[in-house]
Enzyme design. Structure first.
Site, PDB file in Angstrom:
ATOM      1  N   GLY A  10       0.804  -1.201   0.000  1.00  0.00           N
ATOM      2  CA  GLY A  10       0.000   0.000   0.000  1.00  0.00           C
ATOM      3  C   GLY A  10       0.844   1.260   0.000  1.00  0.00           C
ATOM      4  O   GLY A  10       2.078   1.213   0.000  1.00  0.00           O
ATOM      5  N   GLN A  11       0.180   2.382   0.008  1.00  0.00           N
ATOM      6  CA  GLN A  11       0.848   3.674  -0.057  1.00  0.00           C
ATOM      7  C   GLN A  11       1.847   3.869   1.079  1.00  0.00           C
ATOM      8  O   GLN A  11       3.013   4.220   0.861  1.00  0.00           O
ATOM      9  CB  GLN A  11      -0.218   4.777  -0.022  1.00  0.00           C
ATOM     10  CG  GLN A  11       0.320   6.184  -0.112  1.00  0.00           C
ATOM     11  CD  GLN A  11      -0.791   7.206  -0.276  1.00  0.00           C
ATOM     12  OE1 GLN A  11      -0.715   8.100  -1.109  1.00  0.00           O
ATOM     13  NE2 GLN A  11      -1.853   7.080   0.506  1.00  0.00           N
ATOM     14  N   ASP A  48      -3.015 -13.586   5.285  1.00  0.00           N
ATOM     15  CA  ASP A  48      -4.407 -13.175   5.447  1.00  0.00           C
ATOM     16  C   ASP A  48      -4.621 -12.785   6.908  1.00  0.00           C
ATOM     17  O   ASP A  48      -4.807 -13.640   7.762  1.00  0.00           O
ATOM     18  CB  ASP A  48      -5.342 -14.317   5.054  1.00  0.00           C
ATOM     19  CG  ASP A  48      -6.812 -13.958   5.220  1.00  0.00           C
ATOM     20  OD1 ASP A  48      -7.107 -12.785   5.543  1.00  0.00           O
ATOM     21  OD2 ASP A  48      -7.661 -14.848   5.031  1.00  0.00           O
ATOM     22  N   ALA A  72      -5.359  -2.175   5.721  1.00  0.00           N
ATOM     23  CA  ALA A  72      -6.691  -1.634   6.025  1.00  0.00           C
ATOM     24  C   ALA A  72      -7.561  -1.694   4.785  1.00  0.00           C
ATOM     25  O   ALA A  72      -7.065  -1.710   3.649  1.00  0.00           O
ATOM     26  CB  ALA A  72      -6.591  -0.196   6.513  1.00  0.00           C
ATOM     27  N   THR A  74      -9.776   0.655   3.011  1.00  0.00           N
ATOM     28  CA  THR A  74      -9.891   2.110   3.096  1.00  0.00           C
ATOM     29  C   THR A  74     -10.894   2.736   2.136  1.00  0.00           C
ATOM     30  O   THR A  74     -11.001   3.957   2.090  1.00  0.00           O
ATOM     31  CB  THR A  74      -8.516   2.770   2.857  1.00  0.00           C
ATOM     32  OG1 THR A  74      -8.040   2.381   1.567  1.00  0.00           O
ATOM     33  CG2 THR A  74      -7.515   2.343   3.921  1.00  0.00           C
ATOM     34  N   THR A 113      -7.073   6.275  11.977  1.00  0.00           N
ATOM     35  CA  THR A 113      -7.600   7.351  11.137  1.00  0.00           C
ATOM     36  C   THR A 113      -8.334   8.441  11.910  1.00  0.00           C
ATOM     37  O   THR A 113      -8.847   8.201  13.011  1.00  0.00           O
ATOM     38  CB  THR A 113      -8.582   6.750  10.101  1.00  0.00           C
ATOM     39  OG1 THR A 113      -9.229   7.782   9.365  1.00  0.00           O
ATOM     40  CG2 THR A 113      -9.666   5.930  10.791  1.00  0.00           C
ATOM     41  N   ASP A 114      -8.414   9.624  11.305  1.00  0.00           N
ATOM     42  CA  ASP A 114      -9.205  10.721  11.850  1.00  0.00           C
ATOM     43  C   ASP A 114     -10.700  10.424  11.790  1.00  0.00           C
ATOM     44  O   ASP A 114     -11.494  11.061  12.486  1.00  0.00           O
ATOM     45  CB  ASP A 114      -8.911  12.023  11.092  1.00  0.00           C
ATOM     46  CG  ASP A 114      -9.194  11.919   9.592  1.00  0.00           C
ATOM     47  OD1 ASP A 114      -8.933  10.842   9.022  1.00  0.00           O
ATOM     48  OD2 ASP A 114      -9.660  12.907   8.996  1.00  0.00           O
ATOM     49  N   TYR A 137     -16.597   2.718   7.932  1.00  0.00           N
ATOM     50  CA  TYR A 137     -15.128   2.736   7.946  1.00  0.00           C
ATOM     51  C   TYR A 137     -14.607   3.210   9.299  1.00  0.00           C
ATOM     52  O   TYR A 137     -13.766   2.549   9.918  1.00  0.00           O
ATOM     53  CB  TYR A 137     -14.614   3.649   6.832  1.00  0.00           C
ATOM     54  CG  TYR A 137     -13.124   3.894   6.889  1.00  0.00           C
ATOM     55  CD1 TYR A 137     -12.228   2.861   6.660  1.00  0.00           C
ATOM     56  CD2 TYR A 137     -12.611   5.163   7.175  1.00  0.00           C
ATOM     57  CE1 TYR A 137     -10.860   3.077   6.715  1.00  0.00           C
ATOM     58  CE2 TYR A 137     -11.249   5.385   7.219  1.00  0.00           C
ATOM     59  CZ  TYR A 137     -10.380   4.338   6.996  1.00  0.00           C
ATOM     60  OH  TYR A 137      -9.024   4.555   7.057  1.00  0.00           O
ATOM     61  N   LYS A 141     -12.608   0.896  12.101  1.00  0.00           N
ATOM     62  CA  LYS A 141     -11.257   1.293  12.499  1.00  0.00           C
ATOM     63  C   LYS A 141     -11.186   1.534  14.006  1.00  0.00           C
ATOM     64  O   LYS A 141     -10.185   1.184  14.653  1.00  0.00           O
ATOM     65  CB  LYS A 141     -10.817   2.544  11.731  1.00  0.00           C
ATOM     66  CG  LYS A 141     -10.528   2.314  10.259  1.00  0.00           C
ATOM     67  CD  LYS A 141      -9.341   1.391  10.035  1.00  0.00           C
ATOM     68  CE  LYS A 141      -8.031   2.065  10.406  1.00  0.00           C
ATOM     69  NZ  LYS A 141      -6.859   1.189  10.104  1.00  0.00           N
TER      70      LYS A 141
END
Length: 296
Positions: A10-11, A48, A72, A74, A113-114, A137, A141
């Site tokens: 991921g990023q 997994d 995640a 997302t 996350t926010d 989401y 989270k």
């Protein structure tokens, strides 16, 4: 040191990997311990995380000293219609890694996350403010955070927001691409938060992980803006011939509700390892300049 990083394709996971390989970030050097570490980078095709037995077996075999969970689900809107998958990845996946980390006597650093906040108010949320998510989401989270705290005694929970980086899809690349193609953009102006460069976040994650300063962290770019403000700055810095107009969230008609105000205060960073997060304006300027160099 033995380190396991999930969500490595991921990023953020890719950013961390590249930073470790380079031994530095745009902020500065990273600790030399990482250059000598044995690191396993895994994604869903190799591990997994929604399967508890598989996670326990993998972690007990590798015996890491620490785990960084970047994995995640997302897609905020898709989470609304596919809540089972969101729950399995964001909640149970986090729980499984925490259980395995505790069995292996390892630390775990979990990226959150926010969106765990409801977006009401006008003051940046601090780590002690009570979460109250408004989307599937955000809810999954938040439950993931709770599972981390319940199942591992040595944890770091790092909440971030509006993340963009050199690798993968993100808001910055989308704005640049669509801006060039269409010459006009309509961007939401009633959601405010903190644009965060993945380079800055990765730098702080690697710094936090080497400590015993356990707890919840907020780690976002300094300063806040709307998505409209952010898009205008991206277009300006990129010198793209494109006009940007403000619209409201209702104009988009998205499936998931977004927090109207999700700015975070990096209080824990300031109180412990130090807050070196750049202003969002400085970070995006550096990003655009580096992006141009990569393309040339």
């Amino acid at each position: 040191m033995k380190l396991l990083i999930t969500g490595s394709n991921g990023q953020l996971g890719t950013q961390i990997k590249r930073m470790i390989e380079n031994g530095k970030s745009e902020i500065g050097k990273i600790d030399e311990v990482y250059s000598k570490a044995e690191i396993k980078y895994v994604d869903y095709d190799e591990l997994d995380i929604t399967n508890l037995n598989e996670v326990i077996t993998y972690v007990s075999s590798f015996k890491p000293d620490a785990i960084i969970n970047c994995a995640a689900y997302t897609n905020v809107d898709k989470c609304e219609s596919d809540s089972d998958t969101a729950f399995k990845v964001n909640s149970l996946g986090s729980r499984n890694l925490a259980i395995a980390a505790e069995k292996a006597h390892a630390k775990i650093l979990h990226v959150s996350t926010d969106y765990v906040f409801n977006g009401q108010g006008n003051l940046p949320f601090k780590e002690y403010d009570l979460p109250s998510p408004v989307s599937v989401y955000g809810k999954t989270k938040l439950l993931g955070e709770q599972y981390i705290k319940e199942n591992c005694s040595r944890y770091f929970i790092v909440r971030t927001a509006w993340l963009y980086g050199y690798y993968g899809k993100n808001f910055v690349y989308t704005i640049m691409k669509v801006g060039k193609e269409k010459g006009h953009l309509d961007v939401v102006n009633d959601q405010r938060g903190n644009p965060t460069n993945a380079e800055d976040l990765a730098h702080h994650i690697l710094k936090i992980l080497l400590t015993e300063e356990y707890g919840i962290y907020h780690c976002t770019g300094t300063g806040e803006c709307s998505w409209y403000d952010f898009a205008r700055e991206i277009i300006r810095l990129s010198k793209i011939n494109c006009t940007v107009s403000p619209i409201t969230s209702n104009d988009l008609g998205r499936a998931a509700k977004r927090p109207a105000f999700s700015s975070l205060d990096n209080m824990m960073l300031r109180a412990t390892v130090g807050d070196e997060m750049r202003s969002w304006q400085e970070a995006i300027k550096e990003f655009i300049e580096s992006y141009k160099d990569l393309r040339n």
